[in-house]
Write a protein that holds these residues in place. Structure first.
Motif, PDB file in Angstrom:
ATOM      1  N   SER A 143      13.782   1.174  13.746  1.00  0.00           N
ATOM      2  CA  SER A 143      12.927   1.788  14.765  1.00  0.00           C
ATOM      3  C   SER A 143      12.851   3.284  14.494  1.00  0.00           C
ATOM      4  CB  SER A 143      13.484   1.537  16.167  1.00  0.00           C
ATOM      5  OG  SER A 143      13.456   0.163  16.479  1.00  0.00           O
ATOM      6  N   THR A 144      11.632   3.771  14.284  1.00  0.00           N
ATOM      7  CA  THR A 144      11.420   5.200  14.069  1.00  0.00           C
ATOM      8  C   THR A 144      10.863   5.827  15.341  1.00  0.00           C
ATOM      9  OG1 THR A 144       9.179   4.856  13.222  1.00  0.00           O
ATOM     10  CG2 THR A 144      10.981   4.794  11.634  1.00  0.00           C
ATOM     11  N   SER A 145      10.691   7.124  15.307  1.00  0.00           N
ATOM     12  CA  SER A 145      10.256   7.842  16.513  1.00  0.00           C
ATOM     13  C   SER A 145       8.749   8.047  16.567  1.00  0.00           C
ATOM     14  CB  SER A 145      10.960   9.203  16.573  1.00  0.00           C
ATOM     15  OG  SER A 145      10.676   9.961  15.405  1.00  0.00           O
ATOM     16  N   HIS A 146       7.995   7.509  15.609  1.00  0.00           N
ATOM     17  CA  HIS A 146       6.553   7.729  15.602  1.00  0.00           C
ATOM     18  C   HIS A 146       5.836   6.465  15.132  1.00  0.00           C
ATOM     19  CE1 HIS A 146       8.300   9.130  11.738  1.00  0.00           C
ATOM     20  NE2 HIS A 146       7.351   8.370  11.230  1.00  0.00           N
ATOM     21  N   THR A 147       4.546   6.441  15.347  1.00  0.00           N
ATOM     22  CA  THR A 147       3.717   5.291  14.969  1.00  0.00           C
ATOM     23  C   THR A 147       3.723   5.090  13.462  1.00  0.00           C
ATOM     24  OG1 THR A 147       2.264   5.592  16.876  1.00  0.00           O
ATOM     25  CG2 THR A 147       1.377   4.375  15.021  1.00  0.00           C
ATOM     26  N   LEU A 148       3.737   3.830  13.044  1.00  0.00           N
ATOM     27  CA  LEU A 148       3.584   3.484  11.633  1.00  0.00           C
ATOM     28  C   LEU A 148       2.279   2.697  11.483  1.00  0.00           C
ATOM     29  CD1 LEU A 148       7.225   2.382  10.706  1.00  0.00           C
ATOM     30  CD2 LEU A 148       6.131   4.585  10.268  1.00  0.00           C
ATOM     31  N   ASP A 149       1.466   3.069  10.487  1.00  0.00           N
ATOM     32  CA  ASP A 149       0.137   2.474  10.344  1.00  0.00           C
ATOM     33  C   ASP A 149      -0.080   1.741   9.031  1.00  0.00           C
ATOM     34  OD1 ASP A 149      -1.502   3.485  12.776  1.00  0.00           O
ATOM     35  OD2 ASP A 149      -0.505   5.289  12.047  1.00  0.00           O
ATOM     36  N   ALA A 150       0.733   1.981   8.032  1.00  0.00           N
ATOM     37  CA  ALA A 150       0.545   1.330   6.730  1.00  0.00           C
ATOM     38  C   ALA A 150       1.903   1.077   6.098  1.00  0.00           C
ATOM     39  CB  ALA A 150      -0.317   2.188   5.805  1.00  0.00           C
ATOM     40  N   VAL A 151       2.001  -0.023   5.361  1.00  0.00           N
ATOM     41  CA  VAL A 151       3.228  -0.376   4.643  1.00  0.00           C
ATOM     42  C   VAL A 151       2.845  -0.978   3.304  1.00  0.00           C
ATOM     43  CG1 VAL A 151       3.344  -2.646   5.778  1.00  0.00           C
ATOM     44  CG2 VAL A 151       5.411  -1.655   4.754  1.00  0.00           C
ATOM     45  N   ARG A 152       3.569  -0.596   2.248  1.00  0.00           N
ATOM     46  CA  ARG A 152       3.305  -1.098   0.903  1.00  0.00           C
ATOM     47  C   ARG A 152       4.627  -1.281   0.155  1.00  0.00           C
ATOM     48  NH1 ARG A 152      -0.816  -1.799   2.895  1.00  0.00           N
ATOM     49  NH2 ARG A 152      -2.912  -1.162   2.282  1.00  0.00           N
ATOM     50  N   TRP A 153       4.685  -2.357  -0.648  1.00  0.00           N
ATOM     51  CA  TRP A 153       5.796  -2.557  -1.563  1.00  0.00           C
ATOM     52  C   TRP A 153       5.500  -1.835  -2.873  1.00  0.00           C
ATOM     53  CZ3 TRP A 153      10.243  -5.283  -0.388  1.00  0.00           C
ATOM     54  CH2 TRP A 153      10.208  -6.087   0.765  1.00  0.00           C
ATOM     55  N   ASN A 154       6.550  -1.271  -3.460  1.00  0.00           N
ATOM     56  CA  ASN A 154       6.423  -0.679  -4.783  1.00  0.00           C
ATOM     57  C   ASN A 154       6.374  -1.818  -5.801  1.00  0.00           C
ATOM     58  OD1 ASN A 154       6.645   0.659  -7.229  1.00  0.00           O
ATOM     59  ND2 ASN A 154       8.206   2.088  -6.504  1.00  0.00           N
ATOM     60  N   PRO A 155       5.265  -2.006  -6.538  1.00  0.00           N
ATOM     61  CA  PRO A 155       5.162  -3.153  -7.448  1.00  0.00           C
ATOM     62  C   PRO A 155       6.168  -3.116  -8.596  1.00  0.00           C
ATOM     63  CG  PRO A 155       3.335  -1.648  -7.797  1.00  0.00           C
ATOM     64  CD  PRO A 155       4.053  -1.170  -6.576  1.00  0.00           C
ATOM     65  N   GLU A 156       6.682  -1.927  -8.926  1.00  0.00           N
ATOM     66  CA  GLU A 156       7.652  -1.802 -10.008  1.00  0.00           C
ATOM     67  C   GLU A 156       9.089  -1.782  -9.512  1.00  0.00           C
ATOM     68  OE1 GLU A 156       6.794  -1.901 -13.227  1.00  0.00           O
ATOM     69  OE2 GLU A 156       4.766  -2.281 -12.500  1.00  0.00           O
ATOM     70  N   ASN A 157       9.270  -1.752  -8.200  1.00  0.00           N
ATOM     71  CA  ASN A 157      10.611  -1.789  -7.617  1.00  0.00           C
ATOM     72  C   ASN A 157      10.517  -2.537  -6.294  1.00  0.00           C
ATOM     73  OD1 ASN A 157      13.202  -1.415  -6.688  1.00  0.00           O
ATOM     74  ND2 ASN A 157      13.039   0.807  -6.415  1.00  0.00           N
ATOM     75  N   GLN A 158      10.767  -3.828  -6.325  1.00  0.00           N
ATOM     76  CA  GLN A 158      10.541  -4.686  -5.173  1.00  0.00           C
ATOM     77  C   GLN A 158      11.598  -4.543  -4.087  1.00  0.00           C
ATOM     78  OE1 GLN A 158       7.567  -7.323  -4.918  1.00  0.00           O
ATOM     79  NE2 GLN A 158       7.222  -5.271  -5.695  1.00  0.00           N
ATOM     80  N   ASP A 159      12.538  -3.628  -4.266  1.00  0.00           N
ATOM     81  CA  ASP A 159      13.484  -3.303  -3.198  1.00  0.00           C
ATOM     82  C   ASP A 159      13.000  -2.123  -2.375  1.00  0.00           C
ATOM     83  OD1 ASP A 159      15.250  -5.319  -3.839  1.00  0.00           O
ATOM     84  OD2 ASP A 159      16.419  -4.074  -5.212  1.00  0.00           O
ATOM     85  N   GLU A 160      11.866  -1.563  -2.727  1.00  0.00           N
ATOM     86  CA  GLU A 160      11.406  -0.327  -2.103  1.00  0.00           C
ATOM     87  C   GLU A 160      10.128  -0.552  -1.304  1.00  0.00           C
ATOM     88  OE1 GLU A 160      11.892   3.953  -3.849  1.00  0.00           O
ATOM     89  OE2 GLU A 160       9.987   3.130  -4.544  1.00  0.00           O
ATOM     90  N   VAL A 161      10.137  -0.063  -0.064  1.00  0.00           N
ATOM     91  CA  VAL A 161       8.993  -0.177   0.837  1.00  0.00           C
ATOM     92  C   VAL A 161       8.586   1.220   1.279  1.00  0.00           C
ATOM     93  CG1 VAL A 161       8.118  -1.161   2.979  1.00  0.00           C
ATOM     94  CG2 VAL A 161       9.795  -2.411   1.643  1.00  0.00           C
ATOM     95  N   ALA A 162       7.277   1.503   1.266  1.00  0.00           N
ATOM     96  CA  ALA A 162       6.750   2.796   1.691  1.00  0.00           C
ATOM     97  C   ALA A 162       5.948   2.628   2.973  1.00  0.00           C
ATOM     98  CB  ALA A 162       5.886   3.416   0.600  1.00  0.00           C
ATOM     99  N   CYS A 163       6.095   3.583   3.893  1.00  0.00           N
ATOM    100  CA  CYS A 163       5.382   3.555   5.183  1.00  0.00           C
ATOM    101  C   CYS A 163       4.727   4.903   5.421  1.00  0.00           C
ATOM    102  CB  CYS A 163       6.333   3.242   6.342  1.00  0.00           C
ATOM    103  SG  CYS A 163       7.306   1.749   6.151  1.00  0.00           S
ATOM    104  N   SER A 164       3.608   4.879   6.138  1.00  0.00           N
ATOM    105  CA  SER A 164       2.934   6.128   6.503  1.00  0.00           C
ATOM    106  C   SER A 164       2.403   6.014   7.923  1.00  0.00           C
ATOM    107  CB  SER A 164       1.785   6.440   5.537  1.00  0.00           C
ATOM    108  OG  SER A 164       0.740   5.501   5.685  1.00  0.00           O
TER     109      SER A 164
END
Length: 464
Positions: A143-164
């Motif tokens: 749980s973060t303190s602000h809205t999250l609108d997009a999420v993507r997996w790193n195709p070269e590192n499947q343990d990594e998730v990016a949010c914006s």
């Protein structure tokens, strides 16, 4: 031995007494390959096979308390009759990893959740969706303190998730292997070098994209009309800024399959394309100096749609906001776009013409209520083969599975071939779109992702 031979009667007057039997098997049975046209002809069976299995509510706990997303949903239901009340709730983005094993989702209330999809799917035969708050149903919940609108997996590192988020200028990267509530890395947009807009007003990032060729390269689209590119090996700030002339906010970005071009969709109804090579070598993206990259092309969708004579004669075409752009995984030159009014279409990136269009009827035509305005963007998704585009309905509670096959036999093609000649006969083609009816408590904002776990097994996941 000749005396035992039986003479054969003359066959001068007979015409081919022993004709060769014609092979009646289909070509795929001979060479073991199924052509794209054969798949397209049989895709109607695939469209008819989809049905809703079950809904899964976001109901989890943070320690001893319920998570913010669940609290926001309960609060919103309790104050549903108040016209001025608004609260953040709902899932804004979902993404499968490359193998279809893990499913990541983000919400307006700031929750990031990663599920093991097989565990989630098998719970269909377990308890009801109202009792899915067990911790075994997810791998990670933050749980973060602000809205999250997009999420993507790193195709070269499947343990990594990016949010914006559209409310701040940071990209948060989480490693699901650490099971930590803190991001392993934070990329900041910083102050734009070219944008003249107020940074406090247009401070958010609407979408994220990775390049498949380099795990350290990440792109994000801003509400100030620019695309920012980070090289994580050198800095946490962008090394390149791709900007537009109008500086209209970008809602969606998509990198082509060869990592050469990035497409951006704007709120003003314009599709932009930038050449990531910039006319120079890749070293141009390893410098921290100020580099100005205007778009390679810019196309206003409404102007391209007006070139379709039959469509212009029936509709009043005006410029609309573009919610999403997606490249067809089975046909790399087809760029799908989805507009604010529910229209969807295909832009051929080779000819820069619209080849397919789907225009759903307005709500009032079928006697339905006009859907309420929503701040969320609809993000349709492609099936991984057959060029089928899954789009949420804007008025009815259902899904449109659109046939965007790159041929005139597609029902959405602007030059749809109603008649097909086959062995001297004229056949009338009856291509229909698929439609899946959903439960009546779904909303009118959709986000889609498709999972491929086997060669012919597809799963559509909807978030609202």
């Amino acid at each position: 031995m000749e005396k035992y031979a039986v003479p054969v009667p003359s066959s001068k007057n007979s015409k081919n007494p022993n004709p060769i039997t014609r092979w009646k098997r289909i070509v795929s049975e001979l060479n073991g390959r199924i052509s794209s046209k054969c798949r397209h002809e049989d895709s109607q069976l695939l469209l008819d096979s989809y049905a809703q299995v079950r809904t899964f509510q976001h109901h989890y706990k943070t320690g001893s308390d319920n998570c913010p997303t669940y609290i926001a949903r309960i609060t919103n239901v309790a104050n549903h009759d108040s016209p001025d009340y608004f609260v953040r709730e709902g899932i804004t983005g979902i993404e499968f990893d490359s193998k279809g094993i893990y499913l990541a989702s983000v919400t307006k209330s700031g929750c990031l959740t990663v599920h093991d999809f097989e565990t989630l799917y098998c719970s269909t035969y377990g308890p009801s969706s109202s009792s899915l708050e067990d911790e075994t149903n997810y791998l990670l919940h933050i749980s973060t303190s602000h809205t999250l609108d997009a999420v993507r997996w790193n195709p070269e590192n499947q343990d990594e998730v990016a949010c914006s988020s559209r409310q701040n200028n940071k990209v948060l990267l989480y490693d699901i292997g650490y099971m930590s509530s803190e991001p392993v890395e934070v990329l900041e947009r910083g102050r734009s070098k070219f944008s003249q807009l107020n940074d406090k007003i247009c401070n958010g990032l609407s979408d994220i994209a990775f390049t498949s060729a380099d795990k350290s390269r990440l792109l994000a689209s801003g509400l100030d009309g620019a695309i920012y590119i980070w090289d994580r090996r050198s800095s946490n700030f962008p090394c390149v800024e791709l900007n537009t002339i109008s500086q209209s906010q970008l809602n969606s970005i998509q990198v082509d399959t060869e990592n050469r071009v990035v497409f951006g969709a704007s709120k003003q109804g314009i599709i932009y394309a930038w050449d990531l090579r910039g006319g120079r070598t890749s070293l141009a993206f390893q410098s921290l100096n100020e580099v100005h990259h205007p778009p390679l092309i810019s196309l206003k969708v409404s102007s391209v749609l007006e070139k379709i004579t039959s469509l212009k004669a029936q509709s009043n075409i005006i410029s609309k906001e573009i919610h999403s752009v997606n490249i067809d995984p089975s046909c790399s030159y087809q760029l799908a776009f989805h507009l604010d009014d529910g229209w969807s279409g295909i832009l051929n990136t080779n000819s820069l013409n619209v080849t397919h269009v789907h225009c759903p009827p307005p709500a009032w035509l079928d006697g339905m209520e006009i859907p309420r305005l929503s701040s969320s963007l609809r993000r349709p998704a492609w099936l991984l083969s057959c060029s089928i585009y899954a789009v949420g309905s804007t008025c009815g509670k259902g899904i449109h599975l659109l046939d965007f096959f790159p041929d005139r036999s597609s029902a959405c093609h602007v030059d749809f071939m109603f008649q097909k000649h086959y062995r001297g006969q004229v056949r009338i083609q009856q291509r229909q779109h698929g439609r899946v009816i959903l439960e009546p408590n779904q909303t009118d904002s959709w986000n889609w992702r498709v999972s491929k776990q086997q060669s012919l097994k597809y799963t559509l996941i909807l978030s609202s």
